[in-house]
Design an enzyme around this catalytic site. Sequence first.
Site, short mmCIF file in Angstrom:
data_model
loop_
_atom_site.label_atom_id
_atom_site.label_comp_id
_atom_site.label_asym_id
_atom_site.label_seq_id
_atom_site.Cartn_x
_atom_site.Cartn_y
_atom_site.Cartn_z
N ASP A 15 0.79 -1.20 -0.14
CA ASP A 15 -0.16 -0.11 0.05
C ASP A 15 1.00 1.15 -0.08
OD1 ASP A 15 -2.15 2.03 1.00
OD2 ASP A 15 -3.30 0.16 1.22
N ASP A 44 4.14 1.68 -4.20
CA ASP A 44 3.10 2.08 -5.20
C ASP A 44 2.99 0.74 -6.35
OD1 ASP A 44 2.05 3.42 -7.52
OD2 ASP A 44 2.01 5.14 -6.03
N PHE A 87 -6.70 -4.21 -4.79
CA PHE A 87 -7.56 -3.34 -4.18
C PHE A 87 -7.34 -1.80 -4.45
CE2 PHE A 87 -8.43 -6.63 -1.18
CZ PHE A 87 -9.96 -6.86 -1.16
N SER A 100 -16.47 -2.42 -10.10
CA SER A 100 -17.47 -1.67 -9.48
C SER A 100 -18.85 -2.03 -10.42
CB SER A 100 -17.17 -0.41 -9.37
OG SER A 100 -18.21 0.50 -8.86
N TYR A 134 -14.10 7.69 -13.27
CA TYR A 134 -13.75 6.65 -12.34
C TYR A 134 -14.07 5.19 -12.69
CZ TYR A 134 -14.53 3.17 -8.34
OH TYR A 134 -14.66 2.07 -7.68
N LYS A 153 -12.29 1.72 -14.35
CA LYS A 153 -12.63 0.21 -13.93
C LYS A 153 -13.12 -0.50 -15.23
CE LYS A 153 -12.13 0.46 -9.64
NZ LYS A 153 -11.11 -0.60 -8.85
N ARG A 157 -27.77 15.09 -6.62
CA ARG A 157 -26.44 14.98 -6.86
C ARG A 157 -26.30 14.86 -8.09
NH1 ARG A 157 -22.22 11.08 -3.55
NH2 ARG A 157 -23.54 9.51 -4.44
P1 NAD Z 1 -9.67 2.45 0.06
O1 NAD Z 1 -9.30 3.92 -0.46
O2 NAD Z 1 -10.11 2.36 1.46
O3 NAD Z 1 -8.44 1.54 -0.21
C1 NAD Z 1 -7.57 1.43 -1.12
C2 NAD Z 1 -6.41 1.52 -0.85
O4 NAD Z 1 -5.33 1.36 -1.88
C3 NAD Z 1 -5.78 2.55 0.32
O5 NAD Z 1 -5.17 1.92 1.25
C4 NAD Z 1 -4.83 3.33 -0.72
O6 NAD Z 1 -3.78 3.88 0.31
C5 NAD Z 1 -4.16 2.40 -1.55
N1 NAD Z 1 -3.74 3.02 -2.76
C6 NAD Z 1 -4.35 3.75 -3.65
N2 NAD Z 1 -3.41 3.98 -4.76
C7 NAD Z 1 -2.34 3.19 -4.60
C8 NAD Z 1 -1.28 3.00 -5.42
N3 NAD Z 1 -1.00 3.63 -6.66
N4 NAD Z 1 -0.28 2.05 -4.95
C9 NAD Z 1 -0.34 1.53 -3.74
N5 NAD Z 1 -1.45 1.45 -3.16
C10 NAD Z 1 -2.31 2.46 -3.27
O7 NAD Z 1 -10.84 1.85 -0.93
P2 NAD Z 1 -11.82 0.62 -0.74
O8 NAD Z 1 -13.11 1.29 -0.30
O9 NAD Z 1 -11.05 -0.57 0.08
O10 NAD Z 1 -11.60 0.08 -2.13
C11 NAD Z 1 -10.96 -0.85 -2.73
C12 NAD Z 1 -11.10 -0.98 -4.32
O11 NAD Z 1 -12.42 -1.67 -4.62
C13 NAD Z 1 -10.69 -0.09 -5.06
O12 NAD Z 1 -10.22 -0.51 -6.23
C14 NAD Z 1 -12.13 0.69 -5.36
O13 NAD Z 1 -12.31 1.37 -6.55
C15 NAD Z 1 -12.90 -0.61 -5.38
N6 NAD Z 1 -14.39 -0.45 -5.04
C16 NAD Z 1 -14.87 0.20 -3.91
C17 NAD Z 1 -16.06 0.39 -3.53
C18 NAD Z 1 -16.53 1.22 -2.28
O14 NAD Z 1 -17.56 1.45 -2.24
N7 NAD Z 1 -15.86 1.21 -1.24
C19 NAD Z 1 -16.98 0.10 -4.56
C20 NAD Z 1 -16.68 -0.66 -5.88
C21 NAD Z 1 -15.29 -0.72 -5.87
C1 UD1 Z 2 -20.93 6.06 -5.35
C2 UD1 Z 2 -20.19 6.29 -6.52
C3 UD1 Z 2 -20.08 5.01 -7.17
C4 UD1 Z 2 -19.38 4.14 -6.44
C5 UD1 Z 2 -20.24 3.90 -5.29
C6 UD1 Z 2 -19.48 2.91 -4.07
C7 UD1 Z 2 -20.95 8.61 -7.39
C8 UD1 Z 2 -21.91 9.42 -8.22
N1 UD1 Z 2 -21.06 7.35 -7.27
O1 UD1 Z 2 -22.25 5.61 -5.78
O2 UD1 Z 2 -19.27 5.28 -8.35
O3 UD1 Z 2 -19.39 2.75 -6.97
O4 UD1 Z 2 -20.50 5.06 -4.44
O5 UD1 Z 2 -18.13 3.73 -3.86
O6 UD1 Z 2 -20.38 9.19 -6.16
N2 UD1 Z 2 -26.44 10.20 -0.67
C9 UD1 Z 2 -27.20 11.31 0.12
N3 UD1 Z 2 -26.24 11.87 0.87
C10 UD1 Z 2 -25.08 11.84 1.01
C11 UD1 Z 2 -24.49 10.72 0.32
C12 UD1 Z 2 -25.19 10.03 -0.41
O7 UD1 Z 2 -28.13 11.33 -0.02
O8 UD1 Z 2 -24.67 12.62 1.86
C13 UD1 Z 2 -27.46 9.32 -1.35
C14 UD1 Z 2 -27.05 9.32 -2.89
O9 UD1 Z 2 -27.65 10.26 -3.63
C15 UD1 Z 2 -27.42 7.74 -3.18
C16 UD1 Z 2 -27.10 7.16 -2.06
O10 UD1 Z 2 -27.11 8.11 -0.93
O11 UD1 Z 2 -28.82 7.84 -3.42
C17 UD1 Z 2 -25.81 6.25 -1.97
O12 UD1 Z 2 -24.75 7.22 -2.28
P1 UD1 Z 2 -23.34 6.75 -2.21
O13 UD1 Z 2 -23.13 6.05 -0.80
O14 UD1 Z 2 -22.58 7.79 -2.68
O15 UD1 Z 2 -23.20 5.67 -3.15
P2 UD1 Z 2 -23.63 5.69 -4.92
O16 UD1 Z 2 -24.36 6.67 -5.33
O17 UD1 Z 2 -24.02 4.30 -5.14
#
Ligand code: NAD
Ligand code: UD1
Length: 339
Positions: free
Chosen positions: A32, A59, A81, A125, A149, A153, A292
Amino acid sequence: MKQVLVTGGAGYIGTHTCVELLARGYTPVVVDNFVNSSPAALDRVRRLTNHELRSYEADVRDTARITEILKKHDCEAVIHFAGLKAVGDSVARPLDYYSANVIGTHSLLSAMMEAGTGRFVFSSSATVYGEPEFLPYTESHRLSPTNPYGQTKLSVELMLKDLVESGGMTDVAILRYFNPIGAHASGEIGEDPHGVPNNLMPFVAQVAVGRRPALNVFGNDYDTPDGTGVRDYLHVVDLARAHVLALERFEREPGAITVNLGTGHGTSVLELVSAFEAASGRKVPINFGPRRCGDIAAFWADPSQAEALLGWRAEYGLADMCRDQWAWQSQNPNGFELA
Ligand code: NAD
Ligand code: UD1
């Protein structure tokens, strides 16, 4: 000793996955760069599991370093991740997102080729689908992301598809996450967003704990049962478990798969808020605001492919997700650093 490189292992989903890997007899090795996390999160994983956990500050774009780490630990698989994940931020600085997410994955795959590591699990995602043509989304839904973003993906998914077709790699699992929330039931690890949370659940939890005055609900005029946005929230521990099942499937049945990871149920913003109030015993004041920009009204997963291919289905419900989120938030009101 089944050693697995976990990139981004100090992050939200990465830490929970390390816990599940250790419980199933795998040895995670974390890489990380801590751009969105802290080493303190890994200390919590060590404490929680009572296990050693090797970690490197590196990295994923440093191909030589990653190759060296893969070889040193003789890793049989990589769970990837590492990357940047904030949609709004990706609109403001797309090149940083292409660099971290696309170039980063290219570098990592090159290192795997060099080191002879042949199994890859990728964090994709639901955002790759874009505006729904039908719901629930199945894996064959059109792929049409609406922000940089999501484009990164999808770009990685296409790169992986081409790599598999070339015969360069056979064991690839593309996991399309819906909306992970919650935390480990111990409250030791959880999501620790920097600054103002973009996502709903961490915002709600910070309101409940008194860090923010009220939740701004982004729109209450959608064509949904209560007018607010609907999403498929899943427990992060369920999500973490799916990664272990993907590795176990490679043992059983080599090949490439793409699966949705969600519960199959939609929950509105207001439903989530009231479930959180019930779990925490705290009031979460709300204000209704405008929609939003870029938000989709409602989407949820068809998770049947995950059940068929991985034997995975979500076990936790919304009340569990809220309970565990509250355990994390109330025990760590300021996240890892200042706990
Ligand atoms: P996070 O930001 O908590 O974790 C990502 C980690 O990657 C962090 O610890 C960050 O420091 C590290 N990182 C970033 N760039 C890096 C690099 N160039 N080299 C090494 N380390 C690096 O995010 P998360 O919520 O744990 O998500 C993990 C993965 O899942 C991501 O790829 C994210 O796009 C994907 N994802 C997350 C969600 C969500 O809602 N959390 C939804 C769909 C997909
Ligand atoms: C967001 C990302 C999506 C990503 C996902 C999980 C955007 C536009 N999309 O989606 O690409 O895969 O997170 O990381 O950011 N909401 C409120 N108030 C807030 C925050 C959210 O009302 O302060 C509402 C939103 O309008 C939505 C729901 O809550 O209807 C969920 O929002 P959020 O948690 O940001 O997830 P996604 O919109 O699904």
